[in-house]
Motif scaffolding. Structure first.
Motif, PDB file in Angstrom:
ATOM      1  N   GLY A  74       0.805  -1.210   0.000  1.00 23.25           N
ATOM      2  CA  GLY A  74       0.000   0.000   0.000  1.00 23.25           C
ATOM      3  C   GLY A  74       0.838   1.260   0.000  1.00 23.25           C
ATOM      4  O   GLY A  74       0.607   2.189  -0.783  1.00 23.25           O
ATOM      5  N   ILE A  75       1.854   1.325   0.857  1.00 29.68           N
ATOM      6  CA  ILE A  75       2.682   2.525   0.954  1.00 29.68           C
ATOM      7  C   ILE A  75       3.523   2.720  -0.309  1.00 29.68           C
ATOM      8  O   ILE A  75       3.633   3.836  -0.833  1.00 29.68           O
ATOM      9  N   VAL A  76       4.103   1.632  -0.817  1.00 25.44           N
ATOM     10  CA  VAL A  76       4.948   1.747  -2.008  1.00 25.44           C
ATOM     11  C   VAL A  76       4.127   2.137  -3.239  1.00 25.44           C
ATOM     12  O   VAL A  76       4.523   3.018  -4.016  1.00 25.44           O
ATOM     13  N   SER A  77       2.969   1.501  -3.423  1.00 20.26           N
ATOM     14  CA  SER A  77       2.139   1.831  -4.588  1.00 20.26           C
ATOM     15  C   SER A  77       1.568   3.245  -4.483  1.00 20.26           C
ATOM     16  O   SER A  77       1.414   3.939  -5.489  1.00 20.26           O
ATOM     17  N   ASN A 104       8.786  13.914  -9.630  1.00 25.05           N
ATOM     18  CA  ASN A 104      10.226  14.155  -9.537  1.00 25.05           C
ATOM     19  C   ASN A 104      10.604  14.754  -8.183  1.00 25.05           C
ATOM     20  O   ASN A 104      11.638  14.394  -7.599  1.00 25.05           O
ATOM     21  N   MET A 105       9.748  15.657  -7.692  1.00 21.38           N
ATOM     22  CA  MET A 105      10.046  16.279  -6.410  1.00 21.38           C
ATOM     23  C   MET A 105      10.060  15.231  -5.300  1.00 21.38           C
ATOM     24  O   MET A 105      10.917  15.261  -4.418  1.00 21.38           O
ATOM     25  N   PHE A 106       9.120  14.290  -5.360  1.00 21.61           N
ATOM     26  CA  PHE A 106       9.052  13.280  -4.306  1.00 21.61           C
ATOM     27  C   PHE A 106      10.288  12.382  -4.312  1.00 21.61           C
ATOM     28  O   PHE A 106      10.901  12.149  -3.271  1.00 21.61           O
ATOM     29  N   TRP A 107      10.642  11.877  -5.471  1.00 16.97           N
ATOM     30  CA  TRP A 107      11.683  10.866  -5.531  1.00 16.97           C
ATOM     31  C   TRP A 107      13.095  11.435  -5.555  1.00 16.97           C
ATOM     32  O   TRP A 107      14.049  10.738  -5.183  1.00 16.97           O
ATOM     33  N   TRP A 127       6.597  15.839   3.376  1.00 18.21           N
ATOM     34  CA  TRP A 127       6.854  14.421   3.642  1.00 18.21           C
ATOM     35  C   TRP A 127       5.839  13.851   4.624  1.00 18.21           C
ATOM     36  O   TRP A 127       5.378  12.714   4.470  1.00 18.21           O
ATOM     37  N   THR A 128       5.480  14.636   5.627  1.00 21.88           N
ATOM     38  CA  THR A 128       4.447  14.197   6.574  1.00 21.88           C
ATOM     39  C   THR A 128       3.110  14.044   5.865  1.00 21.88           C
ATOM     40  O   THR A 128       2.350  13.107   6.142  1.00 21.88           O
ATOM     41  N   ASP A 129       2.826  14.952   4.957  1.00 19.63           N
ATOM     42  CA  ASP A 129       1.597  14.883   4.167  1.00 19.63           C
ATOM     43  C   ASP A 129       1.488  13.538   3.456  1.00 19.63           C
ATOM     44  O   ASP A 129       0.476  12.837   3.554  1.00 19.63           O
ATOM     45  N   PHE A 130       2.559  13.171   2.765  1.00 20.67           N
ATOM     46  CA  PHE A 130       2.538  11.898   2.047  1.00 20.67           C
ATOM     47  C   PHE A 130       2.337  10.717   2.990  1.00 20.67           C
ATOM     48  O   PHE A 130       1.486   9.860   2.762  1.00 20.67           O
ATOM     49  N   MET A 135      -0.890   6.003   4.921  1.00 24.84           N
ATOM     50  CA  MET A 135      -1.456   5.100   5.930  1.00 24.84           C
ATOM     51  C   MET A 135      -2.947   4.892   5.698  1.00 24.84           C
ATOM     52  O   MET A 135      -3.482   3.793   5.884  1.00 24.84           O
ATOM     53  N   PHE A 136      -3.632   5.946   5.294  1.00 23.28           N
ATOM     54  CA  PHE A 136      -5.065   5.829   4.985  1.00 23.28           C
ATOM     55  C   PHE A 136      -5.271   4.891   3.787  1.00 23.28           C
ATOM     56  O   PHE A 136      -6.187   4.064   3.780  1.00 23.28           O
ATOM     57  N   ALA A 137      -4.433   5.038   2.782  1.00 27.70           N
ATOM     58  CA  ALA A 137      -4.560   4.213   1.583  1.00 27.70           C
ATOM     59  C   ALA A 137      -4.392   2.732   1.919  1.00 27.70           C
ATOM     60  O   ALA A 137      -5.166   1.880   1.470  1.00 27.70           O
TER      61      ALA A 137
END
Length: 431
Positions: A74-77, A104-107, A127-130, A135-137
């Motif tokens: 879930g977290i990776v996808s 690009n910004m994330f990775w 980063w906290t947002d993601f 966790m919800f996903a």
């Protein structure tokens, strides 16, 4: 001249103080959001306990394996696809927008990317947002796991999870939380009674229909009870979920606002208590026994029910919402058995039935006059049809290709020995 120097010095001191206060607010909010993230993460341990406790001993390792691998996938996808689908930045509120500019910004960004007070109104960092949203996903996928336990192929379940969390859940979520069409319509779902729980519940229902009931569950028109492996483990799981819900709902304030966070935690707890009471009374009248399982599911029913409106329903309303949810979870479980829909842990009743009820309850009990019952009903219907059809199609394709059900022999003897080579409970006697 001295006057102007004095004024300039005061202005600079004020700017420094304002900047320092802004940093402190960001830090405080972000710490609460990270703590909430950790609490939501603990919910996966709660789900594992509930599912392993209510499931049969011969399938314990299989159940725990799914509950371990689900948040991983879930977290990776969600990092690979879901985060950008869920928050695409609609130029005009709509139903679909593909904007992967943030990929690009994330990775490839440094740790300092978007940590300023300009991001999320100083609520938290990028980063906290993601991580909070991830966790919800993963939670939405875990709901499906318990419903179809003890007879689903592990590989098929993992493929389903990949597509459901990576694509279906975030697209539906974007319609409200991403600023899409439902948000523009006025649909309200504070922490996910519909967007998380009923979406997962619709996925679970599709799985239950296509996988079919466990062997021997329904015989000659009657329902055969299949005792769970560990009632204590199920109780521990429910209390871990209750604990995690403080982060699930409390974190959905998206800041450490003391008044609103504490209010949300109060309504969440009262609804859980009322749900447990409703489940207890409804089960007593239905089965003429003190049914612990229904009390536990009643607690979860109350939590799911209040999740959509925890910030806009007053404590008195929260008690009513939770109590009705506790009654509904019992009636829903009875109906599913009448229809021969085998849900091992009651996930459909808890998350789907009570997720729908809780979302509609916003249109009845909300203190915000702008919240409309009809708008809530439209949102529930749109999300429900999309989630169910999507899950049904994924499961159907898997059924026709790799298959979704284990062999009858493996089901009868237990999945632990056949798929994992170990058992969850082993007693060794010394010679």
């Amino acid at each position: 001249m001295k006057y102007f120097v004095h004024v300039l010095a005061n202005e600079m001191a004020t700017m420094d103080l304002t900047l320092e206060m802004s940093k402190n607010i960001l830090t405080t909010n972000n710490v609460w959001m990270m703590l909430s993230t950790a609490l939501v993460f603990i919910m996966h341990l709660g789900f594992a306990g509930v599912e392993a406790g209510f499931g049969q001993a011969k399938n314990t390792v299989n159940i725990l394996f799914k509950n371990t691998i689900t948040p991983i996938i879930g977290i990776v996808s969600y990092a690979a696809v879901g985060f950008y689908l869920m928050y695409p930045g609609f130029e005009v509120p709509g139903w679909l927008s593909f904007d992967f500019s943030g990929w690009n910004m994330f990775w490839f960004s440094p740790a300092t990317a978007d940590v300023s007070a300009d991001y999320a109104n100083a609520g938290y960092t990028y980063w906290t947002d993601f991580l909070f949203q991830a966790m919800f996903a993963a939670t939405a996928a875990t709901i499906v796991s318990g419903a179809i336990a003890e007879r689903v192929k592990l590989g098929a379940y993992l493929i389903f999870t990949l597509f459901f969390v990576g694509f279906v859940y975030p697209i539906i979520g974007s319609w409200k939380w991403g600023g899409g069409a439902l948000d523009a319509m006025g649909f309200y779902d504070f922490a996910g009674s519909t967007l998380v729980h009923s979406v997962g519940g619709w996925g679970a229902l599709a799985g239950v229909i296509l996988v079919g009931p466990r062997i021997g569950k329904y015989v000659n028109g009657r329902t055969v009870e299949k005792p769970g492996a560990s009632v204590p483990l199920a109780v521990i799981g429910v209390f871990l979920l209750w604990l995690g819900w403080f982060g699930f709902n409390g974190g959905s304030v998206l800041s450490a606002d003391p008044g609103l966070v504490s209010f949300v935690l109060v309504t969440t707890s009262l609804a859980a208590c009322a749900g447990g009471l409703g489940g207890f009374l409804a089960a007593y009248f239905a089965f003429k026994r003190l049914d612990l399982g229904m009390v536990l599911n009643g607690i979860l029913a109350g939590l799911v029910s209040i999740t959509a409106g925890a910030d806009v329903i007053n404590p008195g309303g929260a008690v009513l919402v939770g109590f009705i949810g506790g009654i509904l979870v019992v009636l829903s479980a009875i109906l599913l058995d009448k229809l021969h829909l085998d849900d091992v842990v009651g996930a459909v009743s808890v998350h789907l039935t009570c997720g729908v009820w809780g979302t509609l309850a916003v249109g009845i009990f909300s203190t915000n006059p702008e919240h409309s019952f009809m708008t809530q009903l439209i949102g529930v219907a749109v999300c429900g049809v999309t989630a169910f059809l999507s899950a049904y199609v994924i499961f159907f394709i898997l059924k026709k290709t790799v298959g979704i059900r284990v062999s009858a022999e493996h089901e009868r003897t237990g999945l632990d020995s056949h798929e994992h080579g170990i058992r969850g409970y082993t007693i060794v006697f010394d010679e």
